[in-house]
Motif scaffolding. Structure first.
Motif, short mmCIF file in Angstrom:
data_model
loop_
_atom_site.label_atom_id
_atom_site.label_comp_id
_atom_site.label_asym_id
_atom_site.label_seq_id
_atom_site.Cartn_x
_atom_site.Cartn_y
_atom_site.Cartn_z
N VAL A 46 17.48 -62.66 -29.56
CA VAL A 46 18.31 -62.77 -28.36
C VAL A 46 19.19 -61.54 -28.23
N LEU A 47 19.78 -61.14 -29.35
CA LEU A 47 20.65 -59.96 -29.34
C LEU A 47 19.87 -58.72 -28.92
N GLN A 48 18.66 -58.58 -29.46
CA GLN A 48 17.86 -57.40 -29.12
C GLN A 48 17.50 -57.40 -27.64
N ARG A 49 17.20 -58.58 -27.13
CA ARG A 49 16.84 -58.63 -25.71
C ARG A 49 18.05 -58.29 -24.84
N ILE A 50 19.21 -58.76 -25.25
CA ILE A 50 20.41 -58.44 -24.48
C ILE A 50 20.68 -56.94 -24.50
N TRP A 51 20.48 -56.33 -25.67
CA TRP A 51 20.68 -54.88 -25.78
C TRP A 51 19.72 -54.14 -24.86
N LEU A 52 18.46 -54.60 -24.83
CA LEU A 52 17.47 -53.91 -23.99
C LEU A 52 17.77 -54.11 -22.51
N GLN A 53 18.42 -55.21 -22.18
CA GLN A 53 18.70 -55.48 -20.77
C GLN A 53 19.87 -54.67 -20.24
N MET A 54 20.69 -54.14 -21.12
CA MET A 54 21.85 -53.38 -20.65
C MET A 54 21.42 -52.03 -20.12
N PRO A 55 21.96 -51.59 -18.99
CA PRO A 55 21.56 -50.29 -18.45
C PRO A 55 22.22 -49.15 -19.21
N GLU A 56 21.54 -48.01 -19.22
CA GLU A 56 22.12 -46.81 -19.83
C GLU A 56 23.20 -46.24 -18.92
N PRO A 57 24.20 -45.57 -19.39
CA PRO A 57 24.52 -45.37 -20.80
C PRO A 57 25.20 -46.61 -21.37
N LYS A 58 24.95 -46.89 -22.65
CA LYS A 58 25.53 -48.08 -23.25
C LYS A 58 25.93 -47.80 -24.68
N TRP A 59 26.90 -48.53 -25.13
CA TRP A 59 27.41 -48.36 -26.49
C TRP A 59 27.54 -49.71 -27.14
N CYS A 60 27.70 -49.71 -28.45
CA CYS A 60 27.76 -50.99 -29.16
C CYS A 60 28.87 -50.94 -30.20
N ILE A 61 29.72 -51.97 -30.19
CA ILE A 61 30.72 -52.13 -31.24
C ILE A 61 30.29 -53.31 -32.08
N SER A 62 30.20 -53.11 -33.38
CA SER A 62 29.89 -54.20 -34.29
C SER A 62 31.21 -54.69 -34.86
N MET A 63 31.62 -55.89 -34.47
CA MET A 63 32.97 -56.37 -34.79
C MET A 63 32.92 -57.34 -35.96
N GLY A 64 33.62 -57.05 -37.01
CA GLY A 64 33.75 -57.96 -38.12
C GLY A 64 32.74 -57.70 -39.22
N ALA A 65 33.10 -58.17 -40.42
CA ALA A 65 32.28 -57.91 -41.59
C ALA A 65 30.87 -58.47 -41.44
N CYS A 66 30.73 -59.64 -40.82
CA CYS A 66 29.41 -60.26 -40.74
C CYS A 66 28.47 -59.44 -39.87
N ALA A 67 28.96 -58.95 -38.74
CA ALA A 67 28.09 -58.17 -37.86
C ALA A 67 27.78 -56.82 -38.51
N CYS A 68 28.73 -56.28 -39.27
CA CYS A 68 28.51 -54.97 -39.88
C CYS A 68 27.57 -55.06 -41.07
N SER A 69 27.74 -56.10 -41.89
CA SER A 69 27.01 -56.10 -43.16
C SER A 69 26.58 -57.47 -43.64
N GLY A 70 26.79 -58.49 -42.86
CA GLY A 70 26.51 -59.84 -43.34
C GLY A 70 27.73 -60.50 -43.94
N GLY A 71 28.70 -59.72 -44.36
CA GLY A 71 29.96 -60.26 -44.86
C GLY A 71 29.76 -61.20 -46.03
N VAL A 72 30.47 -62.31 -46.01
CA VAL A 72 30.36 -63.25 -47.12
C VAL A 72 29.06 -64.03 -47.07
N PHE A 73 28.33 -63.92 -45.97
CA PHE A 73 27.15 -64.76 -45.83
C PHE A 73 25.90 -64.00 -46.26
N ASP A 74 25.76 -63.83 -47.55
CA ASP A 74 24.56 -63.18 -48.07
C ASP A 74 23.52 -64.27 -48.32
#
Lengths: 406, 163, 202
Positions: free
Chosen positions: C81-109
């Motif tokens: 779903v995330l990938q599809r949303i990213w593809l649907q956004m028109p250029e130019p586009k940027w992405c902020i990965s907010m929080g430990a989980c989005a950046c690296s999985g965080g505590v949820f390994d």
């Protein structure tokens, strides 16, 4: 009229060519988080709703088998993120029942205060966003301001404003001071005017009432049959509140009312939550004035609780005690038994079913998640309503995806 | 309060009782489970099913069965709680569904099926609920590793130029 | 002010003008899945007020947005779903990965959680914290504006040059071994390929 079970794959409407299907979610502003509904519509009337969940399933229960009782509190925090501390209190309530720990009076009061702050925290956001989804932006902003005050209070106590990880087996991370108590008093003083303002904005608002009254009706029999608890059940006339019926912490010593309604619709659930906030305030007032002095944690020589941090850093005995407590096979004396204990979380009965093993981590820790159980009722409640009622019912059930999917 | 004697008289003498703290556990063989649960609902008015869950006992010291399935019952009016436990084993763990007794059992049984692979006969719609349909393992079984078997990274990568 | 020009006329590069406009009117797409979503809400709400930085126009349709904020953990059921949303956004586009989980999985390994969204979509800005405080997200938005101003071009040339995923390498070695093992022992494969092998042998 009792509800009948919804057969998910029935083809009762397949021959009607004008019905259409609408995919709702998993990324939709009104779901606030991640849940997905596939709605079969006749014009704007919902004939059938099939929920698909699991879009936030992160393996909480598997993690519980790999982390010890104190570590898992960080994970339990992230379960219902509208009221993180309520999850911690529920988790350690179950663990302490398994281990047979009796808390100190100060800790019982402190946890009660935090639990009630979390109830306010949860209801404030839930009511604010429900109003937001139904077209009233102001209540959200007013309520969020109050939430920020609660954030400040828990930050002062624990050092973190959101996921506090504040409770520990047999107590809390560290005690609160008079500053904190005054902060809570100030909040209790300042909250009622804002509450009244929002009450004036919403409770008799024609649009809000029209969009919630008579929507998503749930009868008392259905509420019991579908395992509803908490505000959802109480709005349908189930007079049950674990704080009164199965008292834990300091609730037996405090005076409060259990708010019920016979309405059973979204408006009744709104009213129950609003009234519950006043009751929580009442509990807070009594608890903060009567908070006993004395130690907040149980005695360190019981071998159940982590020693205080200054002792760990400054004395060899403290360091040894700490070391013993964090070793998986040398700390708590855990009975090889099973136990279920529940607390009245803001959303309903939040319980943990824990299987003890010899080491200080659970063999299995099952969460009884109120959101999961409430969302299962959604297909029954939304049938034959309008499409726009979907957000009203979702909001009134207060579905939290992390608790729903774990 | 429902006594063990009453239950044994009615549903067979294999029923055992165990008490720990304030929890009462009733252990019942899988064959009598449905009979016991419907009896508890209709005669002893345990009208709410609080939760259904399961425990995997693989490598648990002293355990004889692979899984136990746990039913937490509540009498709403009196507040009495009762926990009914039963054991199931591989290769074909299955139990009768209690959806006909409590409508709320629907999703709970689906979750137990999803996480442990215990199927419930005569369940109206037994599908995976939390994991994707294509997923073939049962994650809460003890022989499934915490970090999975790499499923979490079996996805195509989207780069800047593709986006 | 350049000599010989009438009043109210500025001379600038087209790139700079576009960057100035883009950076001060970022339209975020809040992909809020979990706890960070609540902090994202707090950032937009009364006390912190994201509107001060021109980024308050939360649009829930990806086609109207140019800044994807991934707030919260992304699990394997949600990643497509995330990938599809990213593809649907028109250029130019940027992405902020907010929080430990989005950046690296965080505590949820754990088996279900994707260990960092940057393995599967390009990420421009990482915000640490579990969850990050609203101030941190505000700082990230300001940094994002700075980055757009500094590196942006009107035709999006800065994106074309990057044809690999911008995060760390998509697989760590252990993970790779686990995937290979799972295909060898044919237990619980998730991809279509793994499933078909199981069926083929049976």
């Amino acid at each position: 009229m009792p509800l009948s079970p919804v057969a998910t794959h029935s083809s009762e409407s397949a021959d009607r060519e004008y019905v259409w299907t609408l995919n709702f979610g998993p990324q939709h502003p009104a779901t606030h988080t991640t849940l997905r509904l596939v709605l079969t519509l006749d014009g704007e009337k919902v004939l059938k709703a099939v929920p698909y969940i699991g879009y936030l399933h992160s393996g909480f229960e598997k993690l519980a088998e790999h982390l010890d009782f104190n570590q898992y509190v960080t994970i339990a925090d992230r379960m219902n993120y509208l009221s993180p501390l309520a999850n911690e209190i529920a988790w350690h309530h179950s663990v302490e029942k398994l281990l047979g720990i009796e808390l100190t009076p100060r800790c019982r009061y402190l946890r009660t205060i935090l639990a009630e702050l979390m109830r306010l925290h949860d209801h404030l956001l839930n009511l604010g966003t429900t109003a937001l989804d139904l077209g009233g932006f102001t209540a959200f902003l007013y309520f969020f301001q109050q939430r920020e005050h609660i954030y400040d209070i828990v930050e002062l106590a624990s050092g973190q404003r959101f996921h506090t990880s504040y409770t520990r087996v047999g107590g809390v991370l560290f005690d609160v001071n008079t500053d904190w108590v005054n902060r809570v008093r100030k909040f209790i003083r300042e909250f009622p005017p804002v509450y009244e303002e929002v009450d004036r904005l919403l409770t008799k608002n024609r649009i809000f009432v029209d969009r919630t009254q008579g929507i998503g009706y749930l009868s008392r029999e259905d509420a019991i049959n579908l395992s509803a608890t908490g505000p959802v059940a109480r709005a349908s006339g189930v007079e049950r509140d674990l704080r009164r019926d199965d008292p834990y912490l300091a609730y037996s010593e405090l005076d409060f009312d259990v708010i019920c309604s016979r309405g059973g619709d979204c408006y009744a659930r709104y009213l129950v939550r609003m009234q519950e906030m006043l009751e929580s305030l009442k509990i807070l007032e009594q608890a903060i004035e009567n908070i006993p002095s004395g130690p907040v944690n149980i005695a360190v020589d019981s071998d159940m609780v982590l020693p205080p941090k200054p002792a760990v850093y400054r004395s060899i005995e403290g360091l040894i005690q700490h070391f013993e407590m964090v070793m998986p096979n040398r700390s708590h004396d855990v009975p090889r038994e099973q136990v279920y204990a529940a607390t009245e979380s803001p959303n309903g009965e939040l319980g943990f079913y824990i299987v003890g093993n010899d080491e200080s981590r659970a063999w299995r820790a099952r969460t009884r998640p109120p959101s999961f159980i409430h969302f299962a009722m959604f297909p029954h409640m939304i049938r034959d309503h309008q499409l726009s009622d979907v957000v009203a019912v979702l909001g009134s059930l207060n579905i939290i995806a992390a608790e729903l999917d774990r | 309060m429902v006594s063990l004697q009453e239950l044994q008289d009615q549903f067979g003498s294999e029923i055992q009782e165990r008490v720990f703290r304030d929890n009462r556990f009733i252990d019942v063989p899988a064959e009598q489970l449905l009979q016991l649960l419907s009896g508890l609902k209709t005669q002893f008015s345990f009208d709410m099913l609080v939760d259904i869950t399961a425990v995997d006992w693989l490598d648990y010291e002293g355990a004889t069965d692979r899984f136990s399935v746990v039913y937490l019952l509540l009498n709403v009016d009196s507040g009495e709680r009762l926990t009914v436990r039963t054991a199931v084993n591989l290769p074909d763990p299955a139990l009768p569904s209690v959806c006909s007794l409590w409508m709320g059992a629907d999703w709970m049984e689906r979750e137990v099926y999803d996480m442990f692979g215990i199927s419930f006969t005569e369940h109206p719609d037994l599908r995976r609920i939390l994991m994707p349909e294509e997923f073939s393992a049962f994650p809460l079984r003890k022989d499934y590793p915490l970090k999975g078997r790499g499923e979490r990274h079996n996805f195509p990568v989207i780069t800047r130029s593709e986006g | 002010m350049a000599v010989g020009l009438p009043e109210n006329i500025f001379i600038t590069r087209l790139d700079a003008a576009a960057n100035w406009a883009r950076s001060n009117s970022l339209w975020p797409m809040p992909f809020a899945t979990a706890c960070c979503g609540i902090e994202l809400m707090a950032t937009a709400a009364s006390r912190h007020d994201l509107a001060r930085f021109g980024a308050e126009v939360m649009r829930f349709s990806p086609r109207q947005c140019d800044l994807l904020i991934v707030a919260g953990r992304v699990v394997m059921k949600m990643l497509p779903v995330l990938q599809r949303i990213w593809l649907q956004m028109p250029e130019p586009k940027w992405c902020i990965s907010m929080g430990a989980c989005a950046c690296s999985g965080g505590v949820f390994d754990t088996y279900a959680v994707v260990q960092g969204v940057d393995r599967f979509i390009p990420v421009d800005m990482y915000v640490p914290g579990c969850p990050p405080r609203p101030e941190q997200l505000l700082a990230a938005v300001i940094d994002m504006q700075e980055k757009v101003r500094r590196t942006g071009t009107i035709m999006g040339r800065e994106f074309v040059s990057r044809d690999t995923s911008s995060g760390p390498s998509p697989f760590d070695l252990q993970e790779q071994h686990r995937i290979e093992d799972s295909r060898l022992i044919q237990l619980g494969g998730f991809s279509a390929a793994a499933t078909s092998t199981v069926e083929g042998d049976a």
